[in-house]
Design a protein around this motif. Structure first.
Motif, mmCIF file in Angstrom:
data_model
loop_
_atom_site.group_PDB
_atom_site.id
_atom_site.type_symbol
_atom_site.label_atom_id
_atom_site.label_comp_id
_atom_site.label_asym_id
_atom_site.label_seq_id
_atom_site.Cartn_x
_atom_site.Cartn_y
_atom_site.Cartn_z
ATOM 1 N N MET A 47 -17.722 -40.530 -18.291
ATOM 2 C CA MET A 47 -18.168 -39.157 -18.072
ATOM 3 C C MET A 47 -17.169 -38.177 -18.688
ATOM 4 S SD MET A 47 -20.973 -39.357 -16.389
ATOM 5 C CE MET A 47 -21.189 -37.698 -15.832
ATOM 6 N N ALA A 48 -17.678 -37.162 -19.350
ATOM 7 C CA ALA A 48 -16.829 -36.117 -19.921
ATOM 8 C C ALA A 48 -16.674 -35.022 -18.874
ATOM 9 C CB ALA A 48 -17.454 -35.568 -21.198
ATOM 10 N N THR A 49 -15.617 -35.108 -18.063
ATOM 11 C CA THR A 49 -15.452 -34.167 -16.962
ATOM 12 C C THR A 49 -14.407 -33.087 -17.235
ATOM 13 O OG1 THR A 49 -13.897 -35.680 -15.925
ATOM 14 C CG2 THR A 49 -16.181 -35.795 -15.187
ATOM 15 N N ALA A 50 -13.532 -33.300 -18.183
ATOM 16 C CA ALA A 50 -12.509 -32.287 -18.472
ATOM 17 C C ALA A 50 -13.148 -31.131 -19.231
ATOM 18 C CB ALA A 50 -11.375 -32.884 -19.294
ATOM 19 N N ALA A 51 -12.791 -29.911 -18.842
ATOM 20 C CA ALA A 51 -13.352 -28.729 -19.488
ATOM 21 C C ALA A 51 -12.345 -28.159 -20.473
ATOM 22 C CB ALA A 51 -13.711 -27.684 -18.445
ATOM 23 N N GLN A 52 -12.820 -27.850 -21.663
ATOM 24 C CA GLN A 52 -11.973 -27.211 -22.675
ATOM 25 C C GLN A 52 -12.567 -25.836 -22.952
ATOM 26 O OE1 GLN A 52 -11.743 -28.711 -26.797
ATOM 27 N NE2 GLN A 52 -9.567 -29.004 -26.304
ATOM 28 N N LEU A 53 -11.820 -24.803 -22.570
ATOM 29 C CA LEU A 53 -12.285 -23.427 -22.712
ATOM 30 C C LEU A 53 -11.666 -22.820 -23.959
ATOM 31 C CD1 LEU A 53 -13.116 -20.870 -20.270
ATOM 32 C CD2 LEU A 53 -11.055 -20.294 -21.472
ATOM 33 N N ARG A 54 -12.498 -22.171 -24.766
ATOM 34 C CA ARG A 54 -12.018 -21.475 -25.964
ATOM 35 C C ARG A 54 -12.359 -20.002 -25.821
ATOM 36 N NH1 ARG A 54 -10.868 -24.339 -30.621
ATOM 37 N NH2 ARG A 54 -10.910 -26.581 -30.314
ATOM 38 N N PHE A 55 -11.352 -19.155 -26.032
ATOM 39 C CA PHE A 55 -11.526 -17.713 -25.934
ATOM 40 C C PHE A 55 -10.893 -17.080 -27.160
ATOM 41 C CE2 PHE A 55 -9.649 -13.636 -24.406
ATOM 42 C CZ PHE A 55 -10.840 -12.931 -24.323
ATOM 43 N N ASP A 56 -11.703 -16.351 -27.922
ATOM 44 C CA ASP A 56 -11.206 -15.708 -29.142
ATOM 45 C C ASP A 56 -10.586 -14.364 -28.767
ATOM 46 O OD1 ASP A 56 -10.613 -15.056 -31.684
ATOM 47 O OD2 ASP A 56 -12.671 -15.091 -32.442
ATOM 48 N N ALA A 57 -9.302 -14.389 -28.433
ATOM 49 C CA ALA A 57 -8.601 -13.189 -27.965
ATOM 50 C C ALA A 57 -8.421 -12.174 -29.090
ATOM 51 C CB ALA A 57 -7.240 -13.565 -27.390
ATOM 52 N N ALA A 58 -8.268 -12.643 -30.308
ATOM 53 C CA ALA A 58 -8.010 -11.735 -31.428
ATOM 54 C C ALA A 58 -9.207 -10.835 -31.724
ATOM 55 C CB ALA A 58 -7.643 -12.537 -32.672
ATOM 56 N N ARG A 59 -10.421 -11.321 -31.441
ATOM 57 C CA ARG A 59 -11.620 -10.539 -31.749
ATOM 58 C C ARG A 59 -12.419 -10.157 -30.509
ATOM 59 N NH1 ARG A 59 -10.213 -13.305 -35.879
ATOM 60 N NH2 ARG A 59 -10.927 -15.405 -35.464
ATOM 61 N N SER A 60 -11.816 -10.211 -29.349
ATOM 62 C CA SER A 60 -12.522 -9.856 -28.117
ATOM 63 C C SER A 60 -12.614 -8.334 -27.973
ATOM 64 C CB SER A 60 -11.784 -10.426 -26.903
ATOM 65 O OG SER A 60 -12.399 -9.979 -25.719
ATOM 66 N N PRO A 61 -13.828 -7.809 -27.810
ATOM 67 C CA PRO A 61 -13.958 -6.359 -27.651
ATOM 68 C C PRO A 61 -13.516 -5.871 -26.269
ATOM 69 C CG PRO A 61 -16.103 -7.408 -27.521
ATOM 70 C CD PRO A 61 -15.123 -8.480 -27.863
#
Length: 140
Positions: A34-48
């Motif tokens: 099972m793929a239970t680990a979460a990988q979150l990606r947040f584009d901080a450089a282009r976040s309005p």
């Protein structure tokens, strides 16, 4: 539904990209399938949603979690379920943004006063006297 970080600062759900990967840790033999680990990606450089001051400090605080083009990657694998790991990753991102938004207090450097310098020197000479009296004297 926006994620509230601070009063007046919220992130939209579409700014966060969550994928699930295989995890080590808790879950027994279930972790092998099972793929239970979460990988979150947040584009901080282009976040309005982020002001410039918070954006630059956030990328600086993220350190090795930030890529060269300003994307922050947080991997959460502490829990056994995808949902709990997703919530954990979002909360860790929110905490990082809160830390970046905090302005450190401006400190004015001061020098010690004359009495404080004298107390320090008196203490040093007192300790030197104590150590001087510890020497063994050989009387011939």
């Amino acid at each position: 539904m926006p994620i509230q970080i601070l009063p007046g600062l919220a992130l939209e759900d579409d700014e966060l990209k969550v994928t699930y990967i295989l995890a080590s840790g808790p879950g027994g033999q279930n972790v092998n399938k099972m793929a239970t680990a979460a990988q979150l990606r947040f584009d901080a450089a282009r976040s309005p949603a982020l002001p410039d001051r918070i954006r630059t400090r956030l990328i600086e605080l993220a350190g090795s979690r930030a890529t060269q083009n300003g994307e922050i990657i947080i991997t959460a694998r502490r829990f056994r379920t995808q949902q709990r790991n997703r919530e954990d990753a979002i909360e860790r991102l929110a905490e990082l943004i809160r830390k970046a938004a905090h302005r450190p207090a401006f400190r004015v450097a001061t020098r010690p006063g004359k009495a404080a310098r004298q107390r320090r020197l008196d203490g040093k000479s007192h300790r030197a006297g104590i150590k001087r009296n510890r020497t063994v004297r050989l009387d011939d």
